[in-house]
Design a protein around this motif. Sequence first.
Motif, PDB file in Angstrom:
ATOM      1  N   SER A   1      23.114  23.823 -64.944  1.00  0.00           N
ATOM      2  CA  SER A   1      22.080  24.696 -65.498  1.00  0.00           C
ATOM      3  C   SER A   1      22.376  25.074 -66.944  1.00  0.00           C
ATOM      4  N   ILE A   2      21.309  25.271 -67.680  1.00  0.00           N
ATOM      5  CA  ILE A   2      21.347  25.845 -69.030  1.00  0.00           C
ATOM      6  C   ILE A   2      20.526  27.122 -68.958  1.00  0.00           C
ATOM      7  N   SER A   3      20.930  28.151 -69.708  1.00  0.00           N
ATOM      8  CA  SER A   3      20.211  29.425 -69.686  1.00  0.00           C
ATOM      9  C   SER A   3      20.024  29.958 -71.096  1.00  0.00           C
ATOM     10  N   TYR A   4      18.968  30.746 -71.279  1.00  0.00           N
ATOM     11  CA  TYR A   4      18.796  31.489 -72.515  1.00  0.00           C
ATOM     12  C   TYR A   4      19.968  32.469 -72.617  1.00  0.00           C
ATOM     13  N   PRO A   5      20.609  32.633 -73.770  1.00  0.00           N
ATOM     14  CA  PRO A   5      20.251  32.250 -75.122  1.00  0.00           C
ATOM     15  C   PRO A   5      21.064  31.076 -75.682  1.00  0.00           C
ATOM     16  N   GLU A   6      21.274  30.039 -74.913  1.00  0.00           N
ATOM     17  CA  GLU A   6      22.082  28.909 -75.385  1.00  0.00           C
ATOM     18  C   GLU A   6      21.336  28.051 -76.405  1.00  0.00           C
ATOM     19  N   GLN A   7      22.133  27.407 -77.253  1.00  0.00           N
ATOM     20  CA  GLN A   7      21.607  26.391 -78.146  1.00  0.00           C
ATOM     21  C   GLN A   7      21.888  25.037 -77.502  1.00  0.00           C
ATOM     22  N   VAL A   8      20.944  24.131 -77.662  1.00  0.00           N
ATOM     23  CA  VAL A   8      21.005  22.831 -77.009  1.00  0.00           C
ATOM     24  C   VAL A   8      20.812  21.739 -78.061  1.00  0.00           C
ATOM     25  N   ASP A   9      21.502  20.626 -77.873  1.00  0.00           N
ATOM     26  CA  ASP A   9      21.279  19.435 -78.693  1.00  0.00           C
ATOM     27  C   ASP A   9      20.659  18.382 -77.792  1.00  0.00           C
ATOM     28  N   ILE A  10      19.554  17.807 -78.240  1.00  0.00           N
ATOM     29  CA  ILE A  10      18.915  16.730 -77.485  1.00  0.00           C
ATOM     30  C   ILE A  10      19.322  15.410 -78.121  1.00  0.00           C
ATOM     31  N   GLY A  11      20.065  14.613 -77.347  1.00  0.00           N
ATOM     32  CA  GLY A  11      20.464  13.284 -77.794  1.00  0.00           C
ATOM     33  C   GLY A  11      19.340  12.305 -77.537  1.00  0.00           C
ATOM     34  N   ILE A  12      19.133  11.395 -78.489  1.00  0.00           N
ATOM     35  CA  ILE A  12      18.062  10.396 -78.377  1.00  0.00           C
ATOM     36  C   ILE A  12      18.656   9.004 -78.534  1.00  0.00           C
ATOM     37  N   ALA A  13      18.262   8.111 -77.645  1.00  0.00           N
ATOM     38  CA  ALA A  13      18.600   6.689 -77.761  1.00  0.00           C
ATOM     39  C   ALA A  13      17.432   5.891 -77.194  1.00  0.00           C
ATOM     40  N   VAL A  14      17.312   4.646 -77.616  1.00  0.00           N
ATOM     41  CA  VAL A  14      16.292   3.752 -77.077  1.00  0.00           C
ATOM     42  C   VAL A  14      16.938   2.881 -76.013  1.00  0.00           C
ATOM     43  N   GLU A  15      16.355   2.912 -74.839  1.00  0.00           N
ATOM     44  CA  GLU A  15      16.853   2.121 -73.708  1.00  0.00           C
ATOM     45  C   GLU A  15      16.206   0.739 -73.671  1.00  0.00           C
ATOM     46  N   ARG A  16      14.896   0.703 -73.965  1.00  0.00           N
ATOM     47  CA  ARG A  16      14.146  -0.550 -73.904  1.00  0.00           C
ATOM     48  C   ARG A  16      13.049  -0.518 -74.955  1.00  0.00           C
ATOM     49  N   LEU A  17      12.857  -1.646 -75.626  1.00  0.00           N
ATOM     50  CA  LEU A  17      11.827  -1.761 -76.653  1.00  0.00           C
ATOM     51  C   LEU A  17      10.957  -2.962 -76.338  1.00  0.00           C
ATOM     52  N   GLY A  18       9.690  -2.705 -75.994  1.00  0.00           N
ATOM     53  CA  GLY A  18       8.745  -3.773 -75.682  1.00  0.00           C
ATOM     54  C   GLY A  18       7.804  -4.020 -76.840  1.00  0.00           C
ATOM     55  N   THR A  19       6.736  -4.729 -76.594  1.00  0.00           N
ATOM     56  CA  THR A  19       5.751  -5.027 -77.631  1.00  0.00           C
ATOM     57  C   THR A  19       5.007  -3.773 -78.070  1.00  0.00           C
ATOM     58  N   SER A  20       4.522  -2.996 -77.088  1.00  0.00           N
ATOM     59  CA  SER A  20       3.775  -1.779 -77.401  1.00  0.00           C
ATOM     60  C   SER A  20       4.407  -0.529 -76.789  1.00  0.00           C
ATOM     61  N   SER A  21       5.546  -0.689 -76.133  1.00  0.00           N
ATOM     62  CA  SER A  21       6.169   0.455 -75.475  1.00  0.00           C
ATOM     63  C   SER A  21       7.632   0.606 -75.862  1.00  0.00           C
ATOM     64  N   VAL A  22       8.100   1.837 -75.715  1.00  0.00           N
ATOM     65  CA  VAL A  22       9.511   2.144 -75.946  1.00  0.00           C
ATOM     66  C   VAL A  22       9.944   3.148 -74.887  1.00  0.00           C
ATOM     67  N   THR A  23      11.085   2.881 -74.273  1.00  0.00           N
ATOM     68  CA  THR A  23      11.649   3.810 -73.296  1.00  0.00           C
ATOM     69  C   THR A  23      12.854   4.480 -73.937  1.00  0.00           C
ATOM     70  N   TYR A  24      12.781   5.800 -74.003  1.00  0.00           N
ATOM     71  CA  TYR A  24      13.851   6.615 -74.571  1.00  0.00           C
ATOM     72  C   TYR A  24      14.743   7.150 -73.459  1.00  0.00           C
ATOM     73  N   THR A  25      16.029   7.245 -73.746  1.00  0.00           N
ATOM     74  CA  THR A  25      16.976   7.976 -72.934  1.00  0.00           C
ATOM     75  C   THR A  25      17.309   9.238 -73.714  1.00  0.00           C
ATOM     76  N   LEU A  26      17.286  10.387 -73.029  1.00  0.00           N
ATOM     77  CA  LEU A  26      17.476  11.665 -73.704  1.00  0.00           C
ATOM     78  C   LEU A  26      18.489  12.503 -72.945  1.00  0.00           C
ATOM     79  N   GLY A  27      19.411  13.100 -73.680  1.00  0.00           N
ATOM     80  CA  GLY A  27      20.412  13.960 -73.069  1.00  0.00           C
ATOM     81  C   GLY A  27      20.274  15.378 -73.570  1.00  0.00           C
ATOM     82  N   ALA A  28      20.351  16.340 -72.668  1.00  0.00           N
ATOM     83  CA  ALA A  28      20.364  17.758 -73.040  1.00  0.00           C
ATOM     84  C   ALA A  28      21.816  18.234 -72.971  1.00  0.00           C
ATOM     85  N   PHE A  29      22.355  18.575 -74.134  1.00  0.00           N
ATOM     86  CA  PHE A  29      23.754  18.985 -74.252  1.00  0.00           C
ATOM     87  C   PHE A  29      23.835  20.435 -74.693  1.00  0.00           C
ATOM     88  N   ARG A  30      24.684  21.213 -74.029  1.00  0.00           N
ATOM     89  CA  ARG A  30      25.013  22.527 -74.560  1.00  0.00           C
ATOM     90  C   ARG A  30      25.705  22.299 -75.904  1.00  0.00           C
TER      91      ARG A  30
END
Length: 147
Positions: free
Chosen positions: A76-105
């Motif tokens: 769990s994460i609770s207010y008043p924490e600060q969070v970093d959202i990590g972004i990476a691309v898992e798959r890249l198609g012709t018209s689509s992209v699948t992102y992987t995202l991490g929520a880090f304290r």
Amino acid sequence: MSARAPRPTRADFRLFRPIQTRWSDNDAYGHVNNVVYYEWFDTAVNAWLVENGFLDIVNGDVINLVVETSCSYFESISYPEQVDIGIAVERLGTSSVTYTLGAFRRGEETAAALGRFTHVAVVRATQRPTPIAPPLRAALEGLMRPG
């Protein structure tokens, strides 16, 4: 039923976006409600797209629609924490992209949650898929998940 995704670390992501939790993010159980994580993921990706000139949310001819989402919660994460959202691309198609995202304290090496969602690029007027523009494709290739 598939096996649960392994808990990722910061090394699994290419860039990070800061998020400040809000008082209203907490639910009756005293932690951030599950739907808020999806807001964080959507905000992090779209802010990156807008800031880098890949998305004009008001006047752009091409927009991105979310067609699939999922999230695994590790702690769990609770207010008043600060969070970093990590972004990476898992798959890249012709018209689509699948992102992987991490929520880090802030300051933590392992993710509290692991999300994923798929954007499909569509022509705003027709809502029909269109190929991802070459400049955006190049930027997304730079965000491909390590390994």
